[in-house]
Structures are given as structure tokens and as C-alpha cells.
Scaffold this active site. Structure first.
Site, PDB file in Angstrom:
ATOM      1  N   ARG A 122       1.046  -1.516  -0.220  1.00  0.00           N
ATOM      2  CA  ARG A 122      -0.048  -0.176  -0.182  1.00  0.00           C
ATOM      3  C   ARG A 122       0.710   1.169   0.121  1.00  0.00           C
ATOM      4  O   ARG A 122       1.974   1.323   0.541  1.00  0.00           O
ATOM      5  CB  ARG A 122      -0.835  -0.066   1.529  1.00  0.00           C
ATOM      6  N   LYS A 186       4.451  -5.891  11.895  1.00  0.00           N
ATOM      7  CA  LYS A 186       3.132  -6.361  10.756  1.00  0.00           C
ATOM      8  C   LYS A 186       3.253  -7.907  10.516  1.00  0.00           C
ATOM      9  O   LYS A 186       4.750  -8.661  10.261  1.00  0.00           O
ATOM     10  CB  LYS A 186       3.896  -5.203   9.588  1.00  0.00           C
ATOM     11  N   ARG A 323       0.393   5.264  19.742  1.00  0.00           N
ATOM     12  CA  ARG A 323       1.049   6.464  20.709  1.00  0.00           C
ATOM     13  C   ARG A 323       1.232   6.245  21.847  1.00  0.00           C
ATOM     14  O   ARG A 323       0.311   6.152  23.229  1.00  0.00           O
ATOM     15  CB  ARG A 323       0.333   7.758  21.071  1.00  0.00           C
TER      16      ARG A 323
HETATM   17  C1  BTN Z   1       0.417  -3.598   1.891  1.00  0.00           C
HETATM   18  O1  BTN Z   1       1.371  -2.839   2.283  1.00  0.00           O
HETATM   19  O2  BTN Z   1       0.271  -3.727   3.511  1.00  0.00           O
HETATM   20  C2  BTN Z   1       0.165  -4.166   1.081  1.00  0.00           C
HETATM   21  C3  BTN Z   1       0.793  -5.883   1.055  1.00  0.00           C
HETATM   22  C4  BTN Z   1      -0.020  -6.729   0.077  1.00  0.00           C
HETATM   23  C5  BTN Z   1       0.764  -7.561  -0.287  1.00  0.00           C
HETATM   24  C6  BTN Z   1       0.986  -8.795  -0.954  1.00  0.00           C
HETATM   25  S1  BTN Z   1       1.433 -10.268  -1.889  1.00  0.00           S
HETATM   26  C7  BTN Z   1       0.270 -10.513  -2.934  1.00  0.00           C
HETATM   27  C8  BTN Z   1      -0.078  -9.550  -3.449  1.00  0.00           C
HETATM   28  N1  BTN Z   1       0.698  -8.710  -5.004  1.00  0.00           N
HETATM   29  C9  BTN Z   1       1.403  -8.014  -4.672  1.00  0.00           C
HETATM   30  O3  BTN Z   1       2.039  -7.435  -5.392  1.00  0.00           O
HETATM   31  N2  BTN Z   1       0.957  -7.192  -3.457  1.00  0.00           N
HETATM   32  C10 BTN Z   1       0.021  -8.297  -3.020  1.00  0.00           C
END
Ligand code: BTN
Length: 329
Positions: A122, A186, A323
Site C-alpha cells: 500500500r 506487521k 502513541r
Molecule cells: C501492504 O502494504 O500492507 C499490502 C501488501 C500486499 C502484498 C501482497 S503479496 C501478494 C499481492 N501481490 C502484490 O504485489 N501485493 C500483494
């Protein structure tokens, strides 16, 4: 193709002679040697070559296997799934599925990969996707309704991922809107891409990445991750079977998606039990301002409720962080 076939033989972590590998693949020993080098370069795996013994991986490997996944999913998934593809390496499963969608593929359609060269996260981030460590999958789903009726889809998908992890004794929770955390780190992420007509249909590419066993990854890949992270292996002390985890995730996703949009509100009522932010002092950052206050769950529309003094502020977007109060503050 040959790389995958060769890796499947080597996956047991035992020695295999170049001669036997060549015979199994119908190629010469020199060709085996060339493919071994290619695998090492592309995957970062260490493959030992010992005279008189042959080739051997530095550690056994559990590869994803379409057949094994299909054997473990529920009958409803098997029945509905129109197609399933597994790549040893791809740029991004989301990008690939979006491209397929433009060419008019059927839905539901599943794309998985052992590694991604440009995994998309994201906010334009990269999703670091080393070989055979984790789960990277994208599922294309078609809804008869328009996108407006699916406003909480990404939150609900995050709930399905958390439930799958919790089923495996991993104490995961959702950080609004759809990040999945364990112990403030995460463990999984979701990238949802939706298109559709106002009155329907809507087509959604649901991309999910779950960190399963990062210890197999190259240090230089791990260094690219720019946020606190964890994986299933560190949390549970063991490495879960990725085929089984994928099958469980698919079951949870299909169960959810088949209930939408009708059951969206009902399903969202369980949010609070999986909410990592509830009651925490948070900061919601926008490009031009920051809101601080106490997170108090979500509205029926999926907006984050933040109590600030006597006011309730509803956040529809933004980057949230907890926070942690300093003792001296
Ligand atoms: C985030 O940033 O939290 C989202 C991550 C999403 C990763 C997954 S892996 C499979 C699919 N293909 C991608 O290129 N991204 C998602």
C-alpha cells in the site's frame, strides 16, 4: 518449468547426482548445472555441489503445491474456483491478475507465487517477497453489486486473514484499516484493487502477503523492509505448512466473500474482537495535518472513530499509529 521441476526434486534437502537429475528432466548434466546456477541467482537459495555426490539444498524446502492446496480446501472453494496459477517467480501477483482481468478472465481466479520481484504494497511501498518463505497470493472476485456497496471489503478481508492466523495460535489483530499485526509488528498486508460500474458488477483483485518464515530470506532482502515486521515462524517457534495455511486462508476468504454485500454490517460487528487499536491513544496522519485521540472502534461504514477531548472524529483514510505514552509525559 525446468527450474521448478528441479527444485521439486532438490526440496527434500538430500543429494541428487547431476546424472539422475538430468535423466529425470530429460536434459544433459551440463544443462542441469546451468539451471542450478540460474536457480541460485534468481531465488537466493544456496545449492551445494559436491563431487561424487551431486547437488543438495542447504536446507530442505517446502514448496507450494497446487494439488496439495486443492486437496485441503473446502468443497465450495474447489467447486467455485475457475482457475489457479502458481509461479516460481513473478513481478507481482496483483499486477498479473489485473492484466488478466483486462483480457477478460473468469472469476474467482487465484494467482500465487513463490517470489515476487516487484511485490506491491500500500501507499506505493514495495512488498519484499523472497523465495519460498511466505505466502503471496491474489484472488480475483466478481460481485454483482457496485463498488459503493463494498466500502468495508478491505476491513473484512483483514478480519478473514486474522481469523486464519488465530486458528493457528497466532495472536494477530487488525490495525485499521487492513494491516495485520502481532506484538506491534506487521505480519501480513492486504492490497485491494477494485473496478466496476456504479450499478455493478464490481471486480476486485484481493492481494494478500503473509510472512511465514523469513529466516530463509537473504539479508539484503530483509534490509529492504522499512517497517517493524514479524513472521509466523518467530511467533509460533515453528514453520507452518504454507500449503495448509493457503488452503485455510482460501476457505476463510470464500466464506466471507460469498456473504457480501448482504452481510457486510453483521460481519463488521465482530471487528472489535480483532481490533488492535481499540482504546489506544492514536495518531492519524494526513498529508496536511495530524489527528490525535483515543481509537474507539469503527462505524457501520468502516470509518475509524477517534475521540479527541469531547468530540468524536471520523477518519475515512489516513495512516494510523499508536502513541505509546512515555512515563514522563
Ligand atoms: C501492504 O502494504 O500492507 C499490502 C501488501 C500486499 C502484498 C501482497 S503479496 C501478494 C499481492 N501481490 C502484490 O504485489 N501485493 C500483494
Amino acid at each position: 518449468m525446468r527450474q521448478t521441476a528441479l527444485l521439486q526434486i532438490l526440496a527434500d534437502g538430500k543429494y541428487h547426482s547431476g546424472d539422475r537429475l538430468g535423466k529425470a528432466l530429460g536434459i544433459s548434466r551440463a544443462a542441469v548445472c546451468k539451471i542450478i546456477h540460474q536457480i541460485e541467482q534468481q531465488t537466493g537459495l544456496d545449492i551445494y555441489a559436491v563431487k561424487g555426490k551431486g547437488y543438495c539444498l542447504s536446507a530442505p524446502l517446502q514448496l507450494l503445491d497446487k494439488q496439495q492446496i486443492l486437496e485441503q480446501v473446502s468443497a465450495r472453494v474447489k467447486q467455485r474456483l475457475q482457475g489457479m496459477e502458481l509461479f516460481a517467480s513473478i513481478d507481482s501477483t496483483n499486477r498479473y491478475l489485473n492484466e488478466k482481468l483486462r483480457q477478460g478472465t473468469e472469476a474467482p481466479w487465484l494467482v500465487m507465487a513463490e517470489s515476487q520481484l516487484s511485490g506491491q504494497g500500500r501507499r506505493g511501498r514495495q512488498w519484499v517477497s523472497p523465495f519460498a518463505c511466505n505466502i503471496y497470493l491474489s484472488l480475483l472476485w466478481r460481485f454483482a453489486c457496485g463498488p459503493a456497496q463494498l466500502g468495508c471489503l478491505s476491513l473484512l478481508v483483514a478480519m478473514a486473514v486474522v481469523k486464519t492466523l488465530r486458528k493457528n495460535a497466532i495472536a494477530a489483530s487488525v490495525k485499521w484499516p487492513n494491516d495485520i499485526f502481532v506484538n506491534d509488528k506487521k505480519i501480513a498486508g492486504i492490497l485491494l484493487e477494485m473496478r466496476g460500474e456504479a450499478d455493478g458488477p464490481s471486480l476486485v483483485v484481493i492481494g494478500i502477503g503473509i510472512n511465514v518464515a523469513m529466516q530463509m530470506a537473504r539479508q539484503k532482502d530483509i534490509e529492504k523492509i522499512d517497517q517493524l515486521w514479524t513472521d509466523v515462524a518467530s511467533v509460533t517457534g515453528k514453520s507452518l505448512d504454507r500449503n495448509q495455511l493457503t488452503a485455510e486462508l482460501l476457505d476463510a476468504l470464500f466464506e466471507l466473500l460469498e456473504q457480501l454485500p448482504e452481510q457486510q454490517k453483521v460481519l463488521l460487528q465482530h471487528w472489535q474482537t480483532l481490533d488492535m487499536l481499540y482504546g489506544e491513544n492514536v495518531e492519524v496522519c494526513y498529508a496536511d495535518r495530524t489527528i490525535t485521540g483515543k481509537a474507539m472502534g469503527i462505524t457501520e461504514q468502516g470509518a475509524l472513530k477517534v475521540h479527541h477531548r469531547d468530540r468524536e472524529i471520523l477518519c475515512y483514510s489516513g495512516d494510523v499509529s499508536i502513541r505509546r505514552q512515555n512515563k514522563h509525559e
